[in-house]
Motif scaffolding. Sequence first.
Motif, short mmCIF file in Angstrom:
data_model
loop_
_atom_site.label_atom_id
_atom_site.label_comp_id
_atom_site.label_asym_id
_atom_site.label_seq_id
_atom_site.Cartn_x
_atom_site.Cartn_y
_atom_site.Cartn_z
N ARG A 1 69.09 -0.44 -38.58
CA ARG A 1 69.11 -1.58 -37.66
C ARG A 1 68.97 -1.08 -36.22
N VAL A 2 68.44 -1.95 -35.38
CA VAL A 2 68.25 -1.61 -33.98
C VAL A 2 69.31 -2.32 -33.14
N TYR A 3 69.99 -1.54 -32.29
CA TYR A 3 71.04 -2.08 -31.44
C TYR A 3 70.62 -1.95 -29.97
N MET A 4 70.72 -3.06 -29.26
CA MET A 4 70.30 -3.11 -27.85
C MET A 4 71.51 -3.45 -26.99
N THR A 5 71.73 -2.66 -25.92
CA THR A 5 72.82 -2.93 -24.99
C THR A 5 72.25 -3.06 -23.58
N GLY A 6 72.63 -4.15 -22.91
CA GLY A 6 72.15 -4.37 -21.56
C GLY A 6 72.90 -5.51 -20.89
N PRO A 7 72.63 -5.74 -19.62
CA PRO A 7 73.36 -6.74 -18.85
C PRO A 7 72.83 -8.15 -19.02
N ALA A 8 73.67 -9.12 -18.68
CA ALA A 8 73.30 -10.53 -18.59
C ALA A 8 74.27 -11.18 -17.63
N SER A 9 73.75 -12.00 -16.73
CA SER A 9 74.64 -12.61 -15.75
C SER A 9 74.12 -13.97 -15.30
N GLU A 10 75.05 -14.82 -14.88
CA GLU A 10 74.69 -16.13 -14.36
C GLU A 10 74.20 -15.98 -12.92
N VAL A 11 73.17 -16.75 -12.60
CA VAL A 11 72.63 -16.76 -11.24
C VAL A 11 73.14 -17.99 -10.48
N PHE A 12 72.94 -19.17 -11.08
CA PHE A 12 73.46 -20.40 -10.46
C PHE A 12 73.41 -21.53 -11.49
N ARG A 13 74.05 -22.64 -11.14
CA ARG A 13 74.04 -23.85 -11.96
C ARG A 13 73.51 -25.02 -11.15
N GLY A 14 73.05 -26.05 -11.84
CA GLY A 14 72.56 -27.21 -11.10
C GLY A 14 72.17 -28.34 -12.00
N GLN A 15 71.53 -29.35 -11.42
CA GLN A 15 70.99 -30.48 -12.14
C GLN A 15 69.51 -30.61 -11.81
N TYR A 16 68.75 -31.08 -12.77
CA TYR A 16 67.31 -31.20 -12.58
C TYR A 16 66.85 -32.56 -13.07
#
Length: 281
Positions: free
Chosen positions: A264-279
């Motif tokens: 199996r392949v395992y991937m580790t890396g970042p993830a982060s919120e930038v902003f929230r809003g309404q559209y």
Amino acid sequence: MVIEFSKYQGLGNDFILIDNRHAAEPIITPEQAIAICDRHFGIGGDGVIFALPGKASTDYSMRIYNSDGSEPEMCGNGIRCLAKFIADLEANTEVNKSYQIDTLAGLIVPKLENNAEVTVDMGEPELSAPKIPTTLAGIEGKVIAQPLEVADRTWLVTTVSMGNPHCITFVEDSVAIALEQIGPLFEHHPVFPQRTNTEFIEVVKPDYIKMRVWERGAGITLACGTGACASVVAGVLNNQCDRLCTVELPGGCLQINWSATDNRVYMTGPASEVFRGQYSL
């Protein structure tokens, strides 16, 4: 119609995340996703990701529309962002919390390592040419270092599926590749009936490679998680890199481990919120 959204990014690969847990299908259309992803007239993003209810024994389901409205089977950076988004929705701060997520590529299991990084069990790579799919003829049904004519040049390519198709080629200088010209020619090459993602790999040393990518349906992006996984698999198959390898992308680095124990392949890396809003649609 007004939708609430959150913008997340993983190594600069940015996505609009929508809480879709109240409905079994995405609440917007592919055409609306194109408008939302427009970086001048919309929110801007490489794709729109929906957190949907789980199926059977899974916690959630994932669907994604690319910026061109197409729907890929999976997205490596995207699923890390989805895991972080789900944790934020649940107000979960538990370290090593994992989620069972149903995707069009099958079950994927991301695990929150800490507040900044996510490790994803990406499953086993698929090497069978018909299942990638590609009509390229390889040895024992696998396409490893096979010649492919693109733009009046012969490239040696290796094909791998990580739930979505990838064509990997090794180059001396990844920066010198004119992605905007050559990328679409690979993506739409007739040997790839469902189009393909294409990775251009420069080997710095066995445990460190540089990658530039043309993503099917999104074009040039700063990172591609499934592409990084496929590239390490291709590197091992071509005796170019180690199974445990750092992949440097324009947006940053991913740690990829193609386990010799369970394949199996395992991937580790970042993830982060930038902003929230309404559209407003």
